[in-house]
Enzyme design. Structure first.
Site, PDB file in Angstrom:
ATOM      1  CG  HIS A  45     -24.177  21.014   9.148  1.00 37.48           C
ATOM      2  ND1 HIS A  45     -24.025  19.759   8.813  1.00 37.48           N
ATOM      3  CD2 HIS A  45     -23.705  21.196  10.341  1.00 37.48           C
ATOM      4  CE1 HIS A  45     -24.001  19.207  10.019  1.00 37.48           C
ATOM      5  NE2 HIS A  45     -23.658  20.168  10.856  1.00 37.48           N
ATOM      6  CB  CYS A  89     -27.771  18.494   5.523  1.00 41.18           C
ATOM      7  SG  CYS A  89     -27.046  19.552   6.461  1.00 41.18           S
ATOM      8  CB  CYS A 107     -24.876  15.038   8.240  1.00 38.27           C
ATOM      9  SG  CYS A 107     -25.786  16.613   8.860  1.00 38.27           S
ATOM     10  CD  GLU A 146     -24.942  20.052   3.602  1.00 42.26           C
ATOM     11  OE1 GLU A 146     -24.557  18.916   3.446  1.00 42.26           O
ATOM     12  OE2 GLU A 146     -24.322  20.827   4.350  1.00 42.26           O
TER      13      GLU A 146
END
Length: 150
Positions: free
Chosen positions: A54, A87, A84, A56
């Site tokens: 992801h 993260c 999410c 992040e």
């Protein structure tokens, strides 16, 4: 006193680049305490065949690598979409000072929605959270991406 500078435009640029690669358009930027961009990334889960890639996570990994530390106290993280739970946990573990995010994610979010990681009693670090910055642009980018897939 330092001036506030938004880094959401750069995060949105990263999200657009992710969309151009066929990835879900999410972008992230880590900013050091002195205001310099430490790292920027967009989603790369498909490209890397890695469910943890992801935006992040990638930005935090690079900022930690450059800092030579697993922690980023005093750093800010700018993200186009509500992180999410995975993260959000990484943000906590990295000791990010402030989280700025654009669009809320009612279905998969882990900050304001869903797991609410930072509200959990076992969460050992809670960043300051600011939401809604660039939300309309981030939402439009996501909607356009998924409409194009249907």
């Amino acid at each position: 006193m330092s001036r506030f500078t938004s880094h959401m435009a750069l995060a949105l640029d990263q999200a657009r680049a992710a969309a151009d690669r066929g990835e879900v358009p999410v972008g992230a930027v880590v900013v050091s305490p002195d205001g310099r961009v430490a790292a920027a990334a967009g989603n790369r889960t498909r490209e890397l065949s890695d469910p943890t890639a992801h935006a992040e996570i990638l930005a935090i990994r690079e900022a930690c690598r450059l800092a030579g530390s697993e922690r980023l106290p005093g750093h800010d993280l700018w993200v186009t979409l509500e992180p999410c739970p995975m993260c959000a946990a990484a943000i906590s573990a990295a000791r990010i000072g402030r989280l700025y995010y654009g669009a809320s994610d009612v279905r998969m979010g882990g900050v304001e929605h869903g797991a609410r990681v930072f509200d959990h009693p076992q969460c050992h670090h809670r960043p300051q959270v600011y939401d809604g910055l660039g939300a309309d642009q981030a939402r439009a980018l996501l909607r356009g991406f998924f409409q194009g897939r249907r």
